[in-house]
Design a protein around this motif. Structure first.
Motif, mmCIF file in Angstrom:
data_model
loop_
_atom_site.group_PDB
_atom_site.id
_atom_site.type_symbol
_atom_site.label_atom_id
_atom_site.label_comp_id
_atom_site.label_asym_id
_atom_site.label_seq_id
_atom_site.Cartn_x
_atom_site.Cartn_y
_atom_site.Cartn_z
ATOM 1 N N ILE A 114 0.655 -1.057 0.514
ATOM 2 C CA ILE A 114 0.076 -0.025 -0.110
ATOM 3 C C ILE A 114 1.093 1.722 -0.161
ATOM 4 C CG2 ILE A 114 -1.171 1.219 1.455
ATOM 5 C CD1 ILE A 114 -2.956 -1.134 2.269
ATOM 6 N N TYR A 115 2.249 1.075 0.660
ATOM 7 C CA TYR A 115 2.840 2.215 1.036
ATOM 8 C C TYR A 115 3.227 3.010 -0.369
ATOM 9 C CZ TYR A 115 3.431 1.820 6.234
ATOM 10 O OH TYR A 115 2.930 1.998 7.089
ATOM 11 N N LEU A 116 4.191 1.923 -0.934
ATOM 12 C CA LEU A 116 4.332 1.443 -2.433
ATOM 13 C C LEU A 116 3.889 2.176 -3.589
ATOM 14 C CD1 LEU A 116 7.264 -1.223 -2.461
ATOM 15 C CD2 LEU A 116 8.086 1.392 -1.815
ATOM 16 N N GLY A 117 2.416 1.771 -3.231
ATOM 17 C CA GLY A 117 0.886 1.790 -4.785
ATOM 18 C C GLY A 117 0.471 3.189 -4.731
ATOM 19 N N PHE A 118 0.854 3.712 -2.752
ATOM 20 C CA PHE A 118 0.479 5.121 -2.833
ATOM 21 C C PHE A 118 1.889 6.524 -3.871
ATOM 22 C CE2 PHE A 118 -3.048 4.191 0.021
ATOM 23 C CZ PHE A 118 -4.613 5.196 -0.682
ATOM 24 N N PHE A 119 3.229 5.786 -3.560
ATOM 25 C CA PHE A 119 4.810 6.453 -3.468
ATOM 26 C C PHE A 119 4.366 7.202 -5.581
ATOM 27 C CE2 PHE A 119 9.564 6.854 -4.511
ATOM 28 C CZ PHE A 119 9.283 8.695 -3.544
ATOM 29 N N ILE A 120 3.882 5.745 -5.878
ATOM 30 C CA ILE A 120 4.263 5.036 -7.278
ATOM 31 C C ILE A 120 3.296 6.304 -7.671
ATOM 32 C CG2 ILE A 120 4.710 3.924 -9.089
ATOM 33 C CD1 ILE A 120 5.622 1.843 -7.552
ATOM 34 N N SER A 124 3.838 9.796 -10.357
ATOM 35 C CA SER A 124 3.301 9.674 -11.168
ATOM 36 C C SER A 124 2.555 11.058 -11.736
ATOM 37 C CB SER A 124 2.157 8.239 -11.418
ATOM 38 O OG SER A 124 2.885 7.810 -12.281
ATOM 39 N N LEU A 125 1.482 11.620 -9.886
ATOM 40 C CA LEU A 125 0.679 12.494 -10.434
ATOM 41 C C LEU A 125 1.646 14.027 -10.009
ATOM 42 C CD1 LEU A 125 -2.159 13.783 -9.732
ATOM 43 C CD2 LEU A 125 -1.922 13.572 -7.768
ATOM 44 N N SER A 297 6.721 12.052 0.891
ATOM 45 C CA SER A 297 7.940 11.710 1.105
ATOM 46 C C SER A 297 7.005 10.501 3.034
ATOM 47 C CB SER A 297 8.349 12.805 2.433
ATOM 48 O OG SER A 297 7.413 13.004 3.274
ATOM 49 N N MET A 298 6.092 10.610 3.084
ATOM 50 C CA MET A 298 5.438 10.118 4.230
ATOM 51 C C MET A 298 5.337 8.476 4.069
ATOM 52 S SD MET A 298 3.259 12.446 5.844
ATOM 53 C CE MET A 298 2.652 11.256 7.898
ATOM 54 N N ASN A 299 4.909 8.156 2.643
ATOM 55 C CA ASN A 299 4.882 7.820 1.943
ATOM 56 C C ASN A 299 5.790 6.268 1.710
ATOM 57 O OD1 ASN A 299 1.740 7.144 1.451
ATOM 58 N ND2 ASN A 299 1.763 8.501 -0.407
ATOM 59 N N LEU A 300 6.848 7.339 1.411
ATOM 60 C CA LEU A 300 8.648 6.279 1.353
ATOM 61 C C LEU A 300 8.866 6.203 2.661
ATOM 62 C CD1 LEU A 300 11.294 6.366 -0.879
ATOM 63 C CD2 LEU A 300 11.634 8.189 0.815
ATOM 64 N N TYR A 301 9.349 7.120 3.654
ATOM 65 C CA TYR A 301 9.445 6.576 4.583
ATOM 66 C C TYR A 301 8.720 5.778 5.220
ATOM 67 C CZ TYR A 301 10.740 8.128 9.735
ATOM 68 O OH TYR A 301 11.261 8.143 11.255
ATOM 69 N N GLY A 302 7.405 4.987 4.977
ATOM 70 C CA GLY A 302 6.530 3.956 5.752
ATOM 71 C C GLY A 302 7.594 3.200 5.004
ATOM 72 N N ALA A 303 6.945 3.322 3.976
ATOM 73 C CA ALA A 303 7.715 1.594 2.496
ATOM 74 C C ALA A 303 9.038 1.634 3.410
ATOM 75 C CB ALA A 303 7.498 2.360 1.470
ATOM 76 N N VAL A 304 10.256 2.222 3.435
ATOM 77 C CA VAL A 304 11.249 2.005 3.893
ATOM 78 C C VAL A 304 11.259 1.150 5.264
ATOM 79 C CG1 VAL A 304 13.459 3.417 4.590
ATOM 80 C CG2 VAL A 304 12.416 3.935 2.369
ATOM 81 N N PHE A 351 -4.350 1.610 -10.711
ATOM 82 C CA PHE A 351 -3.317 0.790 -9.577
ATOM 83 C C PHE A 351 -3.797 1.571 -7.796
ATOM 84 C CE2 PHE A 351 1.120 1.380 -7.743
ATOM 85 C CZ PHE A 351 1.641 -0.387 -7.544
ATOM 86 N N LEU A 352 -4.500 2.951 -8.649
ATOM 87 C CA LEU A 352 -5.155 3.062 -6.675
ATOM 88 C C LEU A 352 -7.010 2.892 -6.928
ATOM 89 C CD1 LEU A 352 -5.148 6.971 -7.327
ATOM 90 C CD2 LEU A 352 -4.108 5.991 -6.127
ATOM 91 N N ASN A 353 -7.455 1.940 -7.719
ATOM 92 C CA ASN A 353 -8.299 0.758 -7.602
ATOM 93 C C ASN A 353 -7.339 -0.326 -6.615
ATOM 94 O OD1 ASN A 353 -10.604 2.596 -8.373
ATOM 95 N ND2 ASN A 353 -10.209 1.626 -10.652
ATOM 96 N N LEU A 354 -6.880 -0.407 -7.386
ATOM 97 C CA LEU A 354 -6.076 -1.332 -6.525
ATOM 98 C C LEU A 354 -5.714 -1.644 -5.019
ATOM 99 C CD1 LEU A 354 -4.662 -4.379 -6.443
ATOM 100 C CD2 LEU A 354 -2.769 -3.916 -7.447
ATOM 101 N N ILE A 355 -4.661 -0.586 -4.751
ATOM 102 C CA ILE A 355 -4.629 0.102 -3.506
ATOM 103 C C ILE A 355 -5.996 0.251 -2.688
ATOM 104 C CG2 ILE A 355 -3.438 1.116 -2.240
ATOM 105 C CD1 ILE A 355 -1.687 -0.654 -3.910
#
Length: 462
Positions: A114-120, A124-125, A297-304, A351-355
């Motif tokens: 979920i983190y990576l999905g939102f980050f990607i 893109s956005l 940046s919070m999505n990246l921080y959480g994913a890491v 991808f957002l629908n999947l997340i």
């Protein structure tokens, strides 16, 4: 490292390890600005518009549903946030106390995706928005620029994320209130208040969107409160997180809803915002771009942190520090940019629908987490056992907790309503996905009955 050094270091020196009390710093009030600024985002503005344009509620009914949904969902977000000062570790590491050292990997996997999905999706956005603001930067270059900016913030870490949101809360909040004032100071459409009507189905559907919005943040809330002193208690972190998250999102939802009702001929909330706010419109677009980058940046921080937790699960003697976090961040940046640049034009939507579909796995986790921490373990965890190679008192695999978790996911299936699947009972409330409510109730009943109970444990950390 002492507290003063920790606060002045450029890059956060920790990754997933426990934060000793003598390195704690900050005030619970920072949680208000963090969650307020985080939730004043373009996606929140766009989502708020569905209350009137999709569910055809009148303005007052829509506002009441938005407020009620966020106030309810914000309770769960705030309860997870309040755990941070008490345990001093990231949210996903804490899951070992509920599911066991290896059992927690399932939840960590879902959270990481979920983190990576939102980050990607967000890079893109941001690439498209940067290209729109600065046409000289083509979309690939703009995408890379947005991704690097978000990564740099995430790499610097906890303190910088808090500071940038503290400034952003005043700027974004002030700009949005000013924009709302500009819109409402204009002559309103004749049917502005009369357009649409109350319907129980539409009201509840809007309520559900608000509640699930707040719940979706719960897997990484203690990541941003774990440096606060345990003396902050539960009430203050809870209250400031709850108020910040709810006030920011309610403001953004209402802002988007008012904009689309002010401008005729468009259902696109961002287009409506730019037209309805006059001279402020272009400024808001730039601020929204900055907000996307900061939030990402919070999505990246959480994913890491989640990825490091996964690896450390199999290497119990490994003590990853800031260098490891930087390397993982660069790896996530490289992989995410590659995916974003190779994706098709409709990738973000798919991808957002999947997340959003995957968010259903967070509801039973959230209930298990809160019941285990607040009711069963009386707001204390044995941190040494959490990092122990054999799982200590929590073990390697808590099969009962995993069974309840799986059951909390399975019971949702008949009621699920998403882009990929509609269950046989998904239409009980037209337009509303009520599966999360079923899961919440079933998990809340099943976990206390099935969970493994431990003797009362007294914290040994100073």
């Amino acid at each position: 490292m002492n507290s003063q050094q920790d606060q002045t270091a450029i890059i956060e020196d920790k990754s997933i390890d426990y934060v000793p009390e003598d390195e704690r710093h900050g005030d619970a009030r920072s949680l208000f600005t963090l969650w307020f600024c985080t939730n004043i985002a373009p996606l929140a503005v766009v989502t708020g518009a569905v209350a009137t344009h999709t569910f055809h509620l009148d303005i007052l009914s829509a506002i009441s549903a938005i407020i009620a949904g966020h106030l309810f969902g914000g309770i769960f977000l705030a309860l997870t946030s309040a755990q941070g000062p008490q345990v001093g570790i990231p949210q996903m590491v804490q899951s070992r106390a509920q599911f066991g050292r290896y059992g927690s990997l399932l939840v960590i996997f879902f959270a990481t995706v979920i983190y990576l999905g939102f980050f990607i999706s967000n890079i893109s956005l941001s690439g498209r928005v940067i290209n729109n603001v600065l046409p000289a930067l083509n979309i690939p270059l703009a995408t890379i620029t947005g991704a690097i900016a978000a990564t740099l913030i995430g790499v610097v870490g906890y303190n910088f994320i808090h500071k940038i949101n503290k400034v952003g809360a005043w700027i974004m909040g002030g700009a949005m209130i000013l924009g709302l004032g500009i819109m409402l100071s204009q002559p309103l459409p004749a049917d502005f208040l009369q357009r649409g009507s109350f319907s129980l189905a539409g009201w509840f559907a809007t309520f559900c969107i608000g509640a699930v919005w707040q719940l979706s943040f719960s897997p990484y809330t203690s990541d941003y409160s774990r440096y606060l002193s345990a003396s902050e208690g539960i009430a203050r972190p809870f209250l400031y997180t709850w108020l910040g998250a709810c006030c920011g999102t309610i403001l953004a939802f209402v802002f988007g809803m008012v904009a689309v009702n002010m401008v005729s001929g468009t259902n696109d909330a961002m287009v409506a915002v730019r037209q309805a706010t006059g001279w402020l419109g272009p400024v808001l677009m730039v601020l929204f771009l900055i907000n996307i980058i900061c939030h990402n940046s919070m999505n990246l921080y959480g994913a890491v942190l989640a990825l490091i937790t996964s690896v450390q699960t199999f290497l119990p003697n490994w003590q990853p520090g800031s260098r490891v976090r930087v390397l993982f961040s660069l790896s996530v940046l490289t992989g995410s940019v590659a995916v974003a640049l190779a994706a098709s034009a409709n990738f973000v939507e798919v991808f957002l629908n999947l997340i959003f579909a995957l968010i259903s796995v967070l509801v039973p986790w959230c209930m298990i987490n809160l019941i285990d921490f607040y009711l069963i373990n009386k707001q204390q965890y044995d941190t040494d056992a959490i990092f122990s190679a054999d799982g200590g008192r929590y073990g390697l695999l808590n099969s009962r907790a995993l069974l309840v978790y799986a059951g909390g996911i399975v019971v949702q299936i008949p009621f699920v309503e998403n882009a990929f699947f509609s269950g046989p009972w998904s239409g009980l409330v037209p337009g509303a996905n009520i599966s999360w409510v079923i899961s919440m109730v079933v998990t809340a009943i099943a976990y206390p009955l099935c969970c493994r109970r431990y003797p009362v444990w007294v914290a040994s950390h100073s």
